[in-house]
Design an enzyme around this catalytic site. Structure first.
Site, mmCIF file in Angstrom:
data_model
loop_
_atom_site.group_PDB
_atom_site.id
_atom_site.type_symbol
_atom_site.label_atom_id
_atom_site.label_comp_id
_atom_site.label_asym_id
_atom_site.label_seq_id
_atom_site.Cartn_x
_atom_site.Cartn_y
_atom_site.Cartn_z
ATOM 1 N N ASP A 64 0.858 -1.182 0.000
ATOM 2 C CA ASP A 64 0.000 0.000 0.000
ATOM 3 C C ASP A 64 0.898 1.236 0.000
ATOM 4 O OD1 ASP A 64 -2.400 1.576 0.426
ATOM 5 O OD2 ASP A 64 -1.787 1.729 2.521
ATOM 6 N N ALA A 101 -0.123 5.244 1.305
ATOM 7 C CA ALA A 101 -0.281 6.080 2.503
ATOM 8 C C ALA A 101 -0.459 5.218 3.746
ATOM 9 C CB ALA A 101 -1.477 7.017 2.343
ATOM 10 N N LYS A 116 -11.741 6.238 -3.138
ATOM 11 C CA LYS A 116 -12.227 7.451 -2.479
ATOM 12 C C LYS A 116 -13.711 7.729 -2.719
ATOM 13 C CE LYS A 116 -8.159 7.684 -0.903
ATOM 14 N NZ LYS A 116 -7.923 6.840 0.275
ATOM 15 N N ASP A 149 -2.184 -0.983 5.858
ATOM 16 C CA ASP A 149 -2.531 -0.467 7.185
ATOM 17 C C ASP A 149 -4.031 -0.402 7.411
ATOM 18 O OD1 ASP A 149 -3.117 2.969 6.973
ATOM 19 O OD2 ASP A 149 -2.491 1.796 5.240
#
EC number: 3.11.1.1
Length: 275
Positions: free
Chosen positions: A15, A17, A56, A189
């Site tokens: 990943d 960010a 998003k 994360d």
């Protein structure tokens, strides 16, 4: 021709960010808050972090489906948010995200060293993100100036379905020429990113402290008292339980040791789908 299971890992699919860049995953979170605010709707940072890892547009749709946020929207507009309303928020989110992405582009401490060690073990480095391609272009360029270049990048709008669907992870497998999904490890994360890896048939590693779940800067993380850090780790590990990661570590700096352990398990005949 007989099937031979992989003896070692061939690729790590990372990943962005909260995993390799932007400790605490602040870039997308703050912009969600600002985008909703421009429509007169208050969303807290904690609320904004909830669906992190999704594409998003899907993230905004999920936020709008939270009853409390939907009611705040109704109080302003007299109706519940439709898909067209979600698109309007998304279209405001995008330029804000592009404008401010550089503010949170620093590499996570230890990332470069860990990735170099993985390459030294023969792994290719794939990557994917909940960001669309127009944002990823800037993220990738900023990372390159800091010394990180992945072998492949897949944005959320470059596949039919983003996380938690497995398409982005599998697109990396195809592009990198990997011959078995069990020879891949997905590192993320967020729970949608771990589900993505699980559904793709890969080994999975959840990061508990560098990303969205803890939501602190590196300095704040290092300053946490030991007892508080332990409580937070326990909370975050419980959050990940449903997505069933094979490993939980604090940051990417610990990843090489995990890769060595996975290689040992593969050599013993273990497979990710059986664990």
């Amino acid at each position: 021709m007989n099937y031979n299971q992989p003896a070692t890992l061939q690729a790590a699919i990372l990943d962005w960010a909260g995993t390799v860049v932007d400790f605490g995953s602040f870039a997308p979170t703050q912009i969600f808050v600002e985008a909703f605010a421009e429509f007169g709707v208050q969303v807290s940072l904690e609320e904004a972090r909830g669906p992190m890892g999704m594409g998003k547009w899907d993230h905004i749709r999920t936020l709008c489906d939270i009853p409390a946020i939907a009611e705040r929207y109704r109080a302003v507009f007299g109706r519940l948010p439709s898909d067209d309303d979600v698109t309007a928020i998304y279209e405001r989110f995008m330029p804000l995200q592009i404008e401010k992405i550089a503010e949170h582009s620093a590499l996570i401490p230890g990332a470069l060293q860990a990735i170099a060690e993985l390459r030294g073990m023969g792994l290719k480095i794939g990557s994917c993100s909940g960001y669309p391609a127009v944002v990823m272009e800037k993220v990738v360029a900023l990372a390159e100036t800091n010394g990180y270049v992945a072998d492949h990048v897949v944005a959320t709008d470059e596949v039919p379905n983003g996380r938690p669907w497995p398409a982005q992870a599998l697109a990396n497998v195809i592009a990198l020429g990997i011959d078995d999904v069990a020879a891949c490890v997905k590192v993320d994360d967020t729970w949608p990113g771990i589900l993505e890896g699980r559904r793709a048939g890969m080994w999975t590693v959840a990061l508990t402290c560098s990303g969205n779940a803890l939501g602190l800067t590196y300095e704040q993380y290092k300053a946490l008292p030991a007892a508080e850090l332990e409580r937070e780790r326990t909370r975050i590990e419980q959050m990940f339980e449903g997505s069933r990661p094979h490993y939980l570590i604090e940051t990417i700096a610990e990843l090489p040791a995990v890769v060595r352990d996975i290689n040992a398990r593969l050599a013993r005949g273990e497979m990710p789908q059986g664990n």
